[in-house]
Enzyme design. Sequence first.
Site, PDB file in Angstrom:
ATOM      1  N   LYS A  31       0.819  -1.212   0.000  1.00  0.00           N
ATOM      2  CA  LYS A  31       0.000   0.000   0.000  1.00  0.00           C
ATOM      3  C   LYS A  31       0.859   1.272   0.000  1.00  0.00           C
ATOM      4  O   LYS A  31       0.531   2.237  -0.674  1.00  0.00           O
ATOM      5  CB  LYS A  31      -0.956   0.009   1.193  1.00  0.00           C
ATOM      6  CG  LYS A  31      -0.298   0.169   2.560  1.00  0.00           C
ATOM      7  CD  LYS A  31      -1.341   0.207   3.655  1.00  0.00           C
ATOM      8  CE  LYS A  31      -0.702   0.360   5.025  1.00  0.00           C
ATOM      9  NZ  LYS A  31      -0.010   1.648   5.212  1.00  0.00           N
ATOM     10  N   THR A  32       1.956   1.278   0.780  1.00  0.00           N
ATOM     11  CA  THR A  32       2.803   2.472   0.827  1.00  0.00           C
ATOM     12  C   THR A  32       3.437   2.721  -0.540  1.00  0.00           C
ATOM     13  O   THR A  32       3.501   3.868  -1.017  1.00  0.00           O
ATOM     14  CB  THR A  32       3.899   2.313   1.896  1.00  0.00           C
ATOM     15  OG1 THR A  32       3.295   2.059   3.160  1.00  0.00           O
ATOM     16  CG2 THR A  32       4.740   3.581   1.994  1.00  0.00           C
ATOM     17  N   ASP A 217      -3.632   7.651   4.902  1.00  0.00           N
ATOM     18  CA  ASP A 217      -3.137   6.286   5.119  1.00  0.00           C
ATOM     19  C   ASP A 217      -3.868   5.661   6.308  1.00  0.00           C
ATOM     20  O   ASP A 217      -4.300   6.368   7.226  1.00  0.00           O
ATOM     21  CB  ASP A 217      -1.623   6.337   5.394  1.00  0.00           C
ATOM     22  CG  ASP A 217      -0.981   4.963   5.370  1.00  0.00           C
ATOM     23  OD1 ASP A 217      -1.588   4.024   4.803  1.00  0.00           O
ATOM     24  OD2 ASP A 217       0.126   4.832   5.914  1.00  0.00           O
ATOM     25  N   GLU A 218      -4.017   4.334   6.313  1.00  0.00           N
ATOM     26  CA  GLU A 218      -4.669   3.598   7.414  1.00  0.00           C
ATOM     27  C   GLU A 218      -6.036   4.220   7.756  1.00  0.00           C
ATOM     28  O   GLU A 218      -6.353   4.503   8.908  1.00  0.00           O
ATOM     29  CB  GLU A 218      -3.765   3.598   8.658  1.00  0.00           C
ATOM     30  CG  GLU A 218      -2.374   3.025   8.445  1.00  0.00           C
ATOM     31  CD  GLU A 218      -2.370   1.506   8.320  1.00  0.00           C
ATOM     32  OE1 GLU A 218      -3.470   0.905   8.237  1.00  0.00           O
ATOM     33  OE2 GLU A 218      -1.279   0.909   8.285  1.00  0.00           O
ATOM     34  N   GLN A 248      -8.071  -4.971   9.060  1.00  0.00           N
ATOM     35  CA  GLN A 248      -7.011  -4.656  10.009  1.00  0.00           C
ATOM     36  C   GLN A 248      -7.405  -3.515  10.954  1.00  0.00           C
ATOM     37  O   GLN A 248      -6.544  -2.863  11.536  1.00  0.00           O
ATOM     38  CB  GLN A 248      -5.717  -4.307   9.271  1.00  0.00           C
ATOM     39  CG  GLN A 248      -5.165  -5.474   8.458  1.00  0.00           C
ATOM     40  CD  GLN A 248      -3.809  -5.169   7.862  1.00  0.00           C
ATOM     41  OE1 GLN A 248      -2.797  -5.084   8.561  1.00  0.00           O
ATOM     42  NE2 GLN A 248      -3.773  -5.002   6.548  1.00  0.00           N
ATOM     43  N   ARG A 598       1.374 -11.345  10.024  1.00  0.00           N
ATOM     44  CA  ARG A 598       2.721 -10.807  10.283  1.00  0.00           C
ATOM     45  C   ARG A 598       3.787 -11.807   9.847  1.00  0.00           C
ATOM     46  O   ARG A 598       4.959 -11.452   9.706  1.00  0.00           O
ATOM     47  CB  ARG A 598       2.927 -10.514  11.777  1.00  0.00           C
ATOM     48  CG  ARG A 598       1.992  -9.509  12.438  1.00  0.00           C
ATOM     49  CD  ARG A 598       1.879  -8.226  11.686  1.00  0.00           C
ATOM     50  NE  ARG A 598       0.733  -8.264  10.781  1.00  0.00           N
ATOM     51  CZ  ARG A 598       0.526  -7.412   9.790  1.00  0.00           C
ATOM     52  NH1 ARG A 598       1.407  -6.464   9.545  1.00  0.00           N
ATOM     53  NH2 ARG A 598      -0.550  -7.496   9.035  1.00  0.00           N
TER      54      ARG A 598
END
Length: 751
Positions: A31-32, A217-218, A248, A598
């Site tokens: 995503k980044t 973001d997020e 998330q 993770r």
Amino acid sequence: MDLKKLNPMQRKAAETLEGPLLIIAGAGSGKTRTMTFRIANLMAHGVPPRSIMALTFTNKAAREMLERVAELVGEDAQQAWIGTFHSICVRILRRDIEKLGYQRSFVIYDEDDQQRILRDIYKQLDQDEKQLPVREMRAIISDAKNRLLTADEWFKESHKDFRSQRIHDIFTMYDQRLRKANALDFDDIISHTLQLLVDHPPVMQYYRDRFKYVHVDEYQDTNFAQYSLVRLFTEESRNLCVVGDDDQSIYGWRGADVRNILEFKKDFPDAVVIKLEQNYRSTSTILDASNQLIANNTGRMDKKLWTEDEEGEPIRFYDAVDERGEGAWVCERIRRLRKLEKVQYSEMAVLYRMHAQSRVLEEMLMRAGIPYRVYGGTRFYDRKEVRDALAYLRLLINSQDEVALKRIINVPKRSIGDATVAILEKEALDKDVPMFVVLSDMPEALSSRPRKCVTAFTDLINKLLATKDTMELVEFVEFMLKETGLLAQYENTNDEELITKRENLLEFVGAVQDFQNNSDDKSLEAFLENVSLVTDLDMQMEASQFVTLMTMHSAKGLEFDAVFITGMEEGLFPSHRSMQDEDKMEEERRLCYVGMTRARKYLHLSLARRRSLYNQISFGDRSRFIGEMPKNLMTDVWGKAMREHFGDEEEPREDYPRHEPKPLKMGFGNPGIGQKLKDIPGVTKGFVPSKAREMAEPPAIFRTGDRVLHKKFGEGTVRDIDDAAGRITIFFTAYGEKQFSLSIAPIAKIE
């Protein structure tokens, strides 16, 4: 800048430059990378960098985004406003806060500053902190400000009882104190920015005209205030790009509202929605299990992560008898990953739902000589509330321990301030006696009130000293926690942090209970000596790498080659607080999903059927989350072998058919001894401790280096065999070397 470096969906997002855009970015989907390419592409299409804003939640994320954009477009990236919500809002307030009656030189109060102001107000109002803890009051104010409520508005929606009235009064005085000091707290930064924009249209118009392209973001982690800010900025341009993943969203307890991302299409019916579902982190096995788990949530967007990477290892699962068996399994798996798979300690993480779970894990890792660090928290015996309890106990066995004395003379608060302590210290120095002696013969310089408080403290310590040898160790520690008020100061509160501190003290009692159950010397002195050894940092300071221990919440945004998720029991994970609330249950499931994703290569899940937590024995059922994952993706080699060869105290658990354990053979060292004993009438029954031994034909001979299973200590390696004495020495990662009788030890050989 080469957009061909992006996958098709990432490229589509980077090339969608106008109008509202929702990028659903699954875990590990880049995503980044996608957002930075989009920002760079805007500049490449002639959008001035100063017209671009990007809002993040952490300084680290902001720095990373700015650096990546700069790599693509050069120094022009510095003209864009890329920063956290709070840093961007501070820039706006520094320019125009005078319109709200503040000076531009305003200061920002941190948590400690806030608590000091509240304690001053408590004194002024004669408010008992036990009835309304300062931390809880601060949390109430924070929650209200994040919902954009003033003290009066908060009171209108409260119960309007005496307690609510008192909260309202404190809230009002708190805001008055801040304004008088030309100060803002952390939550004011966003709420005051909103006030500035709404009350002063020319200011709002300036930022709308300047920032034509806004990125967030997020987005699933935004609260109401942050959501409102973003809507204000983009109401005219409608050029809003948000990136996030509803799967998330795990911060509902601190105000995040997953509806902000779920209802984005309702806010912007013409929005383009792009899903990033290709994962670049985990194996397909881990992703398949994670997808199956999260699919059980109803309030989510439909998506399914996939990868071009290999299938990878099956997910390893262990159904342990108790938390020490679980810890031993974790230690052994860490050791074997390090030895056989060459996984570095720094690429392994052990996750848990609650901080208190780390205590046994820390002790087992320390015994095994495995270096570790606690991330986003403090090692169990280094936590303030635990160190306070230890300080009381240290003072009781050594009245000359002035470090311990000064630590707890005003803990919990008993109006013995620094000035009083300084007078007592000086008196002790002048008389050349321990400070504790001065407590019984106080200097005349002390006025009546501190003298009375010191006397009460001395009486308390003398009472504990008189009682110490009349009770068993664990009973006395419980008595100490009650009499000192250490436990009471964390009761009657809804503050999560205070609840955690109370749970840690109860877990401390559990540590004392463990020591009492497993030690020959059950004295307080022996317990404190044991704790000092457990908390020794020499081994860790010398280690260049550490296994990371952290809560599930702390793991978000991180990744490791190997991940262990422990405590997979109903009531623990998912937590008992989520049992009656479907929204909270879905957030717990998202938390499990975050933990699982993770892991890059190796994922481990474990539970303990019997667990001592907060000094309470609980018998936990297997977490529903385990049942929601495909059984063919999991393997329970160690647990299945244990049940096969040593039986099961309970009903057998469901097996995992895909990955069968290797056959095991039983051996008794010298086959001649076994045969002779079998020939003696009446001996065979006593010789065979379980049905597993009756199945062992023919008996195998143990050799040095063999891998074996022990009923209590788990997997180990044979170090030595003494046939003459009929003894075998086995090394267990978490327990060290142990010697057993070959004839009766519950040992199975792994071939």
